[in-house]
Design an enzyme around this catalytic site. Structure first.
Site, short mmCIF file in Angstrom:
data_model
loop_
_atom_site.label_atom_id
_atom_site.label_comp_id
_atom_site.label_asym_id
_atom_site.label_seq_id
_atom_site.Cartn_x
_atom_site.Cartn_y
_atom_site.Cartn_z
CG ASN A 192 118.95 19.82 16.35
OD1 ASN A 192 119.15 18.94 17.18
ND2 ASN A 192 119.17 19.63 15.06
CB SER A 194 128.71 12.55 13.67
OG SER A 194 127.35 12.43 13.99
CD GLN A 240 125.44 13.00 19.59
OE1 GLN A 240 125.11 13.75 18.67
NE2 GLN A 240 125.50 11.70 19.46
NE ARG A 267 118.02 -12.31 37.04
CZ ARG A 267 117.83 -12.14 35.75
NH1 ARG A 267 118.20 -13.08 34.89
NH2 ARG A 267 117.27 -11.04 35.29
#
Length: 426
Positions: free
Chosen positions: A45, A105, A126, A184
């Site tokens: 961090n 969290s 975050q 597709r």
């Protein structure tokens, strides 16, 4: 749109994370969770990313959004606390109960809310999303403030076909989840899918405490561009992340004045004695060129000398002529002298760049919108700076920081132009 914020300062001159914002009665808090026990990358961090601690990228975006009453970092680590405070955040020292590898969290956010009963809405940001911009937070928070949502989270659009996983040894056959193989689609004919990108989660106090979630009740998403959806935890390594953040990261608003210590920033701290008995110091041409580049780009440069350093002080006139900038003598604690200049020019500390290499510079390094120390700076100064140069004092560090300042100015100009385009078109 929010009014221009003004962060208040504590007794040490640091911004304390209290921010005035838009007219809204609820207390909105930004919260970054930054535990010290990162397993993949130790102290990830606060690891330097493009010269800035990883934590600094998101704190800069949160503060500059001017949407929050307070900006916080929840941590259990002393070094992370120092970095958080140097970037203007308040610190919540989380308990051991929510600092475990198994802690969620939500549990940590709930503890924060119980300790800060004035907070009505939490924006959990975050730390691993360094390409977050203030505009992302502003637009997402409007959904809470103006549209009445209870929770908002960030997403990114992905164009990926998903298939069922088949375990080894199983007789099962795989099958598609979001695709008909015989039909597709071309990419341009398919809208793709919205996936969480982990940048931020906004929720009300009541939702988080009663339903144990940051997502629920009247919920909305905020879509971010793929180039801003960087998640260091999952899909990107550090060198690639640096390239991405240099191209797409938020670099602040730019500065209009730079204060730079002469001793041990512009010089290497060595004093040479000539045969005639004169004291001499040397300057690297790269550094003086960097200062001139700042001046050419409209950044005022002020060099700082000290009465304790008689050699550089005696060279004030020569420095003025050589670089063409003001040279100012400062006391043992430079804050008072620098603050008087900032106030006289009617500037905010966000408009200031500061380079120092001494523990006495710590307060100014804390306050300045951009700040740096050379690679050989003492720890007390380095802990307060927002940028740590790769070069040492007198060896190109000033040029390196000057280029960083110029890069941030250019990024800020580009972002302002883009914001105007977005407002005019949408």
């Amino acid at each position: 749109m929010a009014a221009r914020n003004q962060a208040s300062h504590d007794e040490n001159g640091r911004q304390d994370g209290t921010i005035s914002k838009r007219a809204d009665s609820r207390h909105l808090a930004a919260l970054v969770l930054a535990r010290g026990g990162s397993k993949g990358i130790p102290l990830k961090n606060i690891k330097m990313l493009a010269g800035v601690p990883l934590l600094g990228w998101v704190l800069r975006a949160a503060i500059d959004s001017e949407m929050f009453d307070s900006v916080w970092v929840s941590t259990d680590h002393d070094e992370i606390e120092k970095v958080a405070k140097s970037w203007g955040a308040k610190v919540h020292r989380r308990s051991p109960e929510v600092s475990k590898d198994s802690s969620s969290s939500v549990e940590t956010i709930q503890e924060f809310l119980r300790c800060n009963k004035e907070v009505d809405v939490v924006c959990h940001i975050q730390c691993t999303s360094p390409c977050l911009h203030p505009s992302h937070l502003q637009e997402a928070l409007k959904k809470i403030i103006e549209d009445g949502y209870d929770s908002v989270f960030s997403v990114v659009r992905r164009h990926q076909f998903r298939w069922k996983e088949v375990k080894e040894g199983s007789d099962e056959l795989t099958h598609p989840f979001n695709l008909v193989p015989s039909k597709r689609p071309r990419r341009q004919d398919w809208d793709g899918e919205l996936c969480e990108n982990g940048s931020f989660y906004i929720g009300t106090r009541d939702l988080i405490l009663k339903e144990n979630s940051t997502q629920g009740r009247k919920v909305a998403y905020f879509e971010m561009e793929p180039e801003h959806s960087v998640d260091i935890d999952v899909d990107i390594d550090w060198p690639v992340a640096e390239e991405r953040v240099l191209r797409f990261g938020y670099f602040g608003r730019g500065v209009s004045i730079m204060f730079c210590r002469v001793s041990r920033c512009l010089t290497d701290g060595k004093v040479f004695l000539s045969p005639s008995g004169q004291d001499m110091v040397s300057f690297h041409t790269r550094d003086t060129t960097g200062l001139r580049r700042l001046q050419n780009d409209g950044v005022e440069v002020v060099l700082l000398t000290s009465s304790e350093d008689l050699v550089t002080q005696s060279m004030a006139d020569k420095l003025k002529k050589m670089i063409g900038c003001e040279v100012m003598d400062v006391g043992e604690e430079p804050l008072k002298d620098v603050q008087s200049v900032v106030e006289k020019k009617r500037l905010d500390w966000k408009d200031v760049a500061y380079m120092g290499n001494d523990p006495a510079d710590a307060t100014c390094l804390n306050l300045a919108g951009l700040s740096a120390v050379p690679a050989d700076a003492p720890k007390d100064a380095a802990d307060s700076a927002k940028y740590t140069c790769r070069q040492a004092g007198g060896m190109g560090a000033v040029r390196e920081f000057a280029e960083h300042v110029l890069l941030q100015k250019e990024k800020a100009k580009t972002q302002m132009k883009q914001d105007r385009i977005d407002r005019n078109n949408f």
